[in-house]
Design an enzyme around this catalytic site. Structure first.
Site, PDB file in Angstrom:
ATOM      1  N   ASP A   1       1.055  59.827  23.979  1.00 31.97           N
ATOM      2  CA  ASP A   1       2.495  59.625  24.153  1.00 31.97           C
ATOM      3  C   ASP A   1       2.856  59.554  25.632  1.00 31.97           C
ATOM      4  O   ASP A   1       2.399  60.367  26.431  1.00 31.97           O
ATOM      5  CB  ASP A   1       3.237  60.785  23.473  1.00 31.97           C
ATOM      6  CG  ASP A   1       4.739  60.620  23.490  1.00 31.97           C
ATOM      7  OD1 ASP A   1       5.215  59.473  23.368  1.00 31.97           O
ATOM      8  OD2 ASP A   1       5.446  61.643  23.617  1.00 31.97           O
TER       9      ASP A   1
ATOM     10  N   HIS B   1      12.593  57.597  20.399  1.00 31.46           N
ATOM     11  CA  HIS B   1      12.215  58.775  21.174  1.00 31.46           C
ATOM     12  C   HIS B   1      13.436  59.680  21.280  1.00 31.46           C
ATOM     13  O   HIS B   1      14.562  59.222  21.220  1.00 31.46           O
ATOM     14  CB  HIS B   1      11.734  58.373  22.570  1.00 31.46           C
ATOM     15  CG  HIS B   1      10.362  57.775  22.581  1.00 31.46           C
ATOM     16  ND1 HIS B   1       9.403  58.112  23.512  1.00 31.46           N
ATOM     17  CD2 HIS B   1       9.768  56.883  21.760  1.00 31.46           C
ATOM     18  CE1 HIS B   1       8.300  57.433  23.275  1.00 31.46           C
ATOM     19  NE2 HIS B   1       8.499  56.677  22.207  1.00 31.46           N
TER      20      HIS B   1
ATOM     21  N   GLY C   1      14.079  62.342  19.137  1.00 29.36           N
ATOM     22  CA  GLY C   1      14.560  62.472  17.767  1.00 29.36           C
ATOM     23  C   GLY C   1      15.217  63.801  17.435  1.00 29.36           C
ATOM     24  O   GLY C   1      15.954  63.896  16.457  1.00 29.36           O
TER      25      GLY C   1
END
Length: 292
Positions: free
Chosen positions: A81, A217, A219
């Site tokens: 990520d 992104h 969340g």
């Protein structure tokens, strides 16, 4: 079973759900996510964020993540990520990660295209999926800071200067060949101090230009209703970490506070409580993402 991001998101798009992507900066968070996915019997993405490399290096946690994925009864993607360094992306692919995010979103548009295109070329030759980001991810006043490129909306004259531009998204995807695109439409990394104002229609406008999986992104803190709307509009991967980590800490605090000053508390018991708290939170998120 270990699968690629491209594989796991194909079914998500067809069946109108989003796959949860959870960061695992320690063994406890990894176990919590894997146990939740097994119990819910849903596919899952486990992630190592480059910014968490100081908490646990990729070459330590990576093999453990891969081992857990291979043994799982559900499809699991092992994903890097917010990888912003070429060397770490290469290391992740060499370890066996099935997906990477190359994040050059803070660089000029043309540079983002050229660098991402090069990463895609290498990754696809190895059978690895690639996620990229276009637009600028916001950050709340308090947060875990998963993304290095996080900014405040006050840094921009308008949302159009910050959120993903549909026309640019079309050019970017056609030029780079990425498998998934993280788009900016008002979510933020970290803890929301007030309800986020999301431009959910922007997802639809981008989808009208390009039809690939989109990633949310930031969340944590988004309402269940907004999650479902975002998914219906085209979001198929949702990154989730901050509130999961908070839930683990809250469960540990409850355990400590339930004991008197003379009681003995062992660290392994704190780990168990942390896993329990994170797993409960992750299972709730999964049920929203998968429409259960």
């Amino acid at each position: 079973m270990l699968v690629t991001l491209k594989e796991i998101l194909k079914e998500a798009r067809e069946k109108k759900y989003a796959v949860g992507a959870f960061n695992a900066p320690n063994l406890e968070s990894l176990l919590a996510v894997m146990q939740a996915a097994e119990e819910e019997q849903v596919p899952v993405i486990i992630q190592h964020a480059e910014v968490h490399n100081d908490l646990i290096p990729l070459d330590i946690i990576g093999p453990i993540m891969l081992d857990q994925a291979r043994k799982a009864s559900v499809p699991v993607v092992v994903h890097l990520d917010h990888g912003s360094s070429f060397s770490l992306c290469m290391k992740a692919m060499k370890l066996g990660f099935t997906s990477i995010m190359y994040d050059a979103s803070t660089k000029p548009f043309e540079v983002n295209i050229e660098e991402t295109k090069e990463i895609v070329k290498i990754a696809h030759s190895l059978g690895v999926s690639v996620e990229a980001e276009l637009g600028h991810m916001l950050s709340s006043s308090v947060g875990a800071g998963e993304g290095k490129g996080a900014v405040s909306l006050s840094d921009y004259a308008s949302t159009d200067d910050c959120y993903t531009n549909p026309e640019q998204a079309k050019i970017f995807v056609e030029e780079t060949g990425v498998d998934a695109l993280a788009i900016s439409f008002g979510t933020a990394h970290g803890i929301y101090l007030q309800k986020p104002v999301l431009d959910l229609d922007r997802i639809t406008k981008i989808k009208e230009k390009i039809d690939i999986p989109f990633v949310m992104h930031g969340g944590s803190g988004v309402s269940d209703e907004d999650f479902r709307t975002a998914i219906n509009n085209g979001i198929t991967k949702i990154n989730y970490y901050t509130y999961m980590a908070l839930a683990g800490a809250e469960k540990v605090a409850e355990y400590i506070n339930s004991h008197g000053p003379e009681d003995k508390i062992f660290f392994h018991d704190l780990s168990i409580e942390g896993i329990r708290g994170m797993k409960e939170n992750v299972r709730k998120a999964m049920r929203v993402f998968y429409g259960k």
